[in-house]
Design a protein around this motif. Structure first.
Motif, PDB file in Angstrom:
ATOM      1  N   ALA A 173       0.839  -0.921  -0.077  1.00 29.11           N
ATOM      2  CA  ALA A 173       0.092  -0.229  -0.064  1.00 29.11           C
ATOM      3  C   ALA A 173       0.917   1.131   0.025  1.00 29.11           C
ATOM      4  N   PRO A 174       0.517   2.289  -0.664  1.00 28.02           N
ATOM      5  CA  PRO A 174       1.281   3.439  -0.742  1.00 28.02           C
ATOM      6  C   PRO A 174       1.887   3.937   0.550  1.00 28.02           C
ATOM      7  N   ILE A 175       3.111   4.393   0.667  1.00 25.35           N
ATOM      8  CA  ILE A 175       3.674   4.859   1.757  1.00 25.35           C
ATOM      9  C   ILE A 175       4.139   6.178   1.643  1.00 25.35           C
ATOM     10  N   TRP A 192      -8.002   8.518   0.814  1.00 27.82           N
ATOM     11  CA  TRP A 192      -8.146   8.203   2.337  1.00 27.82           C
ATOM     12  C   TRP A 192      -9.291   7.300   2.457  1.00 27.82           C
ATOM     13  N   PRO A 193      -9.233   6.478   3.680  1.00 30.06           N
ATOM     14  CA  PRO A 193      -8.299   6.929   4.807  1.00 30.06           C
ATOM     15  C   PRO A 193      -6.936   6.523   4.773  1.00 30.06           C
ATOM     16  N   THR A 194      -6.135   7.339   5.380  1.00 27.73           N
ATOM     17  CA  THR A 194      -4.719   6.592   5.388  1.00 27.73           C
ATOM     18  C   THR A 194      -4.496   6.098   7.195  1.00 27.73           C
ATOM     19  N   PHE A 195      -3.192   5.705   7.322  1.00 25.08           N
ATOM     20  CA  PHE A 195      -2.970   4.905   8.349  1.00 25.08           C
ATOM     21  C   PHE A 195      -1.645   5.707   9.189  1.00 25.08           C
ATOM     22  N   PHE A 196      -1.885   5.876  10.408  1.00 22.43           N
ATOM     23  CA  PHE A 196      -0.695   6.333  11.288  1.00 22.43           C
ATOM     24  C   PHE A 196      -0.174   4.840  11.894  1.00 22.43           C
ATOM     25  N   LYS A 197       1.264   4.941  11.951  1.00 19.26           N
ATOM     26  CA  LYS A 197       1.653   3.687  12.319  1.00 19.26           C
ATOM     27  C   LYS A 197       2.964   4.253  13.009  1.00 19.26           C
ATOM     28  N   CYS A 198       3.319   3.679  14.279  1.00 18.19           N
ATOM     29  CA  CYS A 198       4.394   3.987  14.989  1.00 18.19           C
ATOM     30  C   CYS A 198       5.494   2.696  14.915  1.00 18.19           C
ATOM     31  N   GLY A 244       0.351  -6.076  18.319  1.00 16.86           N
ATOM     32  CA  GLY A 244      -1.102  -5.691  18.498  1.00 16.86           C
ATOM     33  C   GLY A 244      -1.257  -4.805  19.353  1.00 16.86           C
ATOM     34  N   SER A 245      -0.841  -5.674  20.734  1.00 19.16           N
ATOM     35  CA  SER A 245      -1.335  -4.839  21.958  1.00 19.16           C
ATOM     36  C   SER A 245      -0.678  -3.559  22.270  1.00 19.16           C
ATOM     37  N   SER A 246      -0.083  -3.172  21.582  1.00 19.07           N
ATOM     38  CA  SER A 246       0.454  -1.701  21.637  1.00 19.07           C
ATOM     39  C   SER A 246      -0.614  -0.670  21.201  1.00 19.07           C
ATOM     40  N   GLU A 247      -1.525  -1.232  20.156  1.00 19.30           N
ATOM     41  CA  GLU A 247      -2.586  -0.494  19.725  1.00 19.30           C
ATOM     42  C   GLU A 247      -2.038   0.787  18.988  1.00 19.30           C
ATOM     43  N   SER A 248      -1.177   0.767  18.298  1.00 12.99           N
ATOM     44  CA  SER A 248      -0.249   2.006  17.571  1.00 12.99           C
ATOM     45  C   SER A 248      -0.795   2.440  16.280  1.00 12.99           C
ATOM     46  N   THR A 249      -1.620   1.721  15.800  1.00 13.20           N
ATOM     47  CA  THR A 249      -2.132   2.019  14.394  1.00 13.20           C
ATOM     48  C   THR A 249      -3.505   2.787  14.602  1.00 13.20           C
ATOM     49  N   ARG A 250      -3.557   4.053  13.830  1.00 17.89           N
ATOM     50  CA  ARG A 250      -4.508   4.650  13.847  1.00 17.89           C
ATOM     51  C   ARG A 250      -5.180   5.219  12.456  1.00 17.89           C
ATOM     52  N   MET A 251      -6.401   4.905  12.237  1.00 13.74           N
ATOM     53  CA  MET A 251      -7.103   5.112  11.037  1.00 13.74           C
ATOM     54  C   MET A 251      -7.275   6.518  10.819  1.00 13.74           C
ATOM     55  N   LEU A 252      -6.710   7.372   9.802  1.00 18.52           N
ATOM     56  CA  LEU A 252      -7.240   8.882   9.783  1.00 18.52           C
ATOM     57  C   LEU A 252      -8.249   9.048   8.543  1.00 18.52           C
ATOM     58  N   LYS A 253      -9.308   9.407   9.080  1.00 16.27           N
ATOM     59  CA  LYS A 253     -10.537   8.960   8.065  1.00 16.27           C
ATOM     60  C   LYS A 253     -10.579  10.109   6.755  1.00 16.27           C
ATOM     61  N   SER A 254     -10.099  11.055   7.028  1.00  8.62           N
ATOM     62  CA  SER A 254     -10.172  12.183   6.280  1.00  8.62           C
ATOM     63  C   SER A 254      -9.222  13.453   6.622  1.00  8.62           C
ATOM     64  N   MET A 260       5.337   6.382  10.832  1.00  5.51           N
ATOM     65  CA  MET A 260       5.104   6.209   9.097  1.00  5.51           C
ATOM     66  C   MET A 260       3.442   6.857   8.928  1.00  5.51           C
ATOM     67  N   VAL A 261       3.427   7.220   7.608  1.00  4.36           N
ATOM     68  CA  VAL A 261       1.857   7.203   7.326  1.00  4.36           C
ATOM     69  C   VAL A 261       2.025   6.495   5.902  1.00  4.36           C
ATOM     70  N   GLN A 262       0.910   5.622   6.066  1.00  6.20           N
ATOM     71  CA  GLN A 262       0.766   4.596   4.708  1.00  6.20           C
ATOM     72  C   GLN A 262      -0.831   4.802   4.249  1.00  6.20           C
ATOM     73  N   GLY A 263      -0.859   4.730   2.974  1.00  6.94           N
ATOM     74  CA  GLY A 263      -2.218   4.854   2.329  1.00  6.94           C
ATOM     75  C   GLY A 263      -3.129   3.582   2.284  1.00  6.94           C
ATOM     76  N   PRO A 264      -4.184   3.505   1.913  1.00  5.50           N
ATOM     77  CA  PRO A 264      -5.345   2.270   2.065  1.00  5.50           C
ATOM     78  C   PRO A 264      -4.912   1.430   0.925  1.00  5.50           C
ATOM     79  N   TYR A 265      -5.525   0.217   0.960  1.00  4.83           N
ATOM     80  CA  TYR A 265      -5.512  -1.145   0.175  1.00  4.83           C
ATOM     81  C   TYR A 265      -7.045  -1.237  -0.085  1.00  4.83           C
ATOM     82  N   SER A 266      -7.653  -1.575  -1.455  1.00  4.34           N
ATOM     83  CA  SER A 266      -8.672  -1.787  -1.799  1.00  4.34           C
ATOM     84  C   SER A 266      -9.437  -2.847  -0.964  1.00  4.34           C
TER      85      SER A 266
END
Length: 455
Positions: free
Chosen positions: A180-182, A208-214, A220-230, A276-282
């Motif tokens: 997915a696009p970075i 959009w949405p894009t995804f914030f990742k640490c 997974g227990s770190s819950e560090s990925t966040r969807m940025l809706k728009s 990092m910020v990554q774009g969506p996949y279909s």
């Protein structure tokens, strides 16, 4: 001996209603005897327990008690004892186990052949095992111990191929895998926060949405990925997002759910935080849930060959190389590991996705020269060529049901029997994350027959 004989002569029989009445009187009398001191002590105890729960001290979602219980449960449910117990209780569980055993017997010689032609990067050869009858968690713990020792001795940080998402994606990009696009990487949370709210973090033409990742938090227990809706949503939630970004930047991974936590926590503590910020996949239709979702197959590979995939529909759905899709739709089937052949999402098999999934996962494993790795792959219904790598894992905690017994045997057999070849090429001293097939600087070049993007 009946109740009349058990009672002593002359002992009157007391009815249930009389006993209940007596208990009620006792409870009322005790309540009346309580003083303000008792109530104050109760409130203090309640506040202390609430504070402990909120901060995961002893109790709470990640408190000591929960950690211990979770660890015991995870060890138990992947153990042969647990798996075999249910085969005596449920005919369905027995049939699932016999199918897994037959699949293992059929695949084993193919994995031996693959291993004998497979070059292993020296980093992965530190894992020491001299027997085949081992458990899945035991194998991962042995690997984690070896990586911890190499970090202590010479600061080898090859583990960043998975434990540092930024380095992981740079490896994928360097080797020209499709992802997915970075949109970018940041080594400062202040700079990222500034770019995000100045509309520089996500390109103007991005989807959009894009995804914030640490990058330093892969569990997974770190819950560090966040969807940025728009873009508008980001600005509307500025205060909340700023707090979240700072909190995750300061957080350090704690693999508390796993028995190898002590080893891997030491390694992840050494990581420099990153974003990092990554774009969506279909999305595709998940027929089982009746909704659109991103369909992901998490492929377990050993010695450069794919064994099975865990899919993100249902619960711990398993897909085998023969196209079998094992689902566990009821509470009982889920409990005892008794599968049903899925009538849902057969498009994954029928459209030809699996052949490409296996090959892509195997190619990534070959470039890494790794004895075992899980490669996570996105697929799109109706377009097998849209396949893309998402992430990888070298300490997978997925649920593999009856296959838990057999997968570690294939992994361990290659080490115990020394089926593999040690990689001695020009890049053997470089970290795993610097292996580069397009530059012809990596293990197993002789096994890769398709140029990037490999499928």
């Amino acid at each position: 001996m009946d109740e009349k004989k058990r009672r002593s002569p002359g002992t009157p029989r007391v009815s249930f209603s009389k006993r209940a009445e007596k208990f009620t009187h006792m409870a009322v009398a005790m309540a009346k005897s309580l003083t303000l001191k008792h109530l104050f002590a109760f409130l203090v105890a309640l506040c202390v327990l609430g504070f402990m729960h909120q901060n995961d001290i002893i109790i709470g979602r990640r408190g000591l008690i929960v950690k211990r219980v979770t660890n015991i449960n995870r060890r138990l449910t992947q153990s042969q004892l647990y798996l075999h117990f249910w085969t005596f209780i449920s005919p369905g569980a027995y049939l699932t186990w016999t199918k897994a055993k037959a699949y293992y017997d059929q695949q084993l010689p193919l994995f031996e052949e693959a291993a004998r032609n497979f070059e292993v990067h020296p980093y992965w050869l530190r894992t020491k095992i001299d027997r085949v009858d081992v458990g899945w968690y035991e194998m991962i713990t042995l690997r984690a111990k070896a990586m911890s020792e190499m970090w202590d001795e010479s600061r080898r940080d090859d583990f960043r191929i998975e434990k540092d998402k930024c380095e992981m994606y740079r490896f994928f990009t360097r080797n020209k895998f499709r992802t997915a696009p970075i949109h970018g990487y940041w080594n400062s949370h202040e700079k990222f926060t500034e770019d995000l709210f100045n509309d520089k973090a996500v390109p103007a033409n991005a989807s959009w949405p894009t995804f914030f990742k640490c990058c330093h938090l892969t569990q997974g227990s770190s819950e560090s990925t966040r969807m940025l809706k728009s873009r508008d949503w980001v600005h509307a939630h500025e205060h909340e997002l700023k707090r979240f970004i700072k909190e995750k930047w300061d957080y350090r991974a704690d693999d508390w759910e796993r028995p190898w936590a002590n080893y891997l926590n030491k390694l992840t503590d050494s990581l420099t935080p990153g974003i990092m910020v990554q774009g969506p996949y279909s999305t595709s239709i998940d027929e089982m849930a009746g909704k659109q979702t991103v369909v992901e197959l998490k492929v377990e590979t050993f010695w450069g060959r794919a064994y099975l995939a865990s899919c993100n529909f249902g619960r711990d759905t398993i897909i085998l190389r023969d196209g079998s899709i094992e689902v566990f739709p009821t509470w009982w089937q889920n409990k005892v590991n008794a599968h049903t052949e899925s009538p849902y999402n057969t498009w994954i098999r029928d459209e030809g996705h699996l052949e490409k999934v296996w090959k892509l996962a195997e190619t990534a494993a070959k470039i890494m020269g790794i004895d075992q790795v899980r490669i996570d792959i996105f697929i799109k219904k109706g377009d097998p060529n849209a396949i893309a790598i998402n992430e990888n894992s070298i300490s997978s905690g997925m649920g593999y049901r009856a296959h838990f017994e057999f997968m570690p045997k294939i992994w361990a057999a290659g080490h115990a029997n020394k089926w593999y070849k040690e990689y001695k090429g020009a890049s053997k001293d470089l970290p795993v994350y610097f292996q580069n097939y397009p530059a012809k600087s990596c293990p197993n070049q002789h096994l890769i027959d398709t140029e990037p993007p490999y499928v």
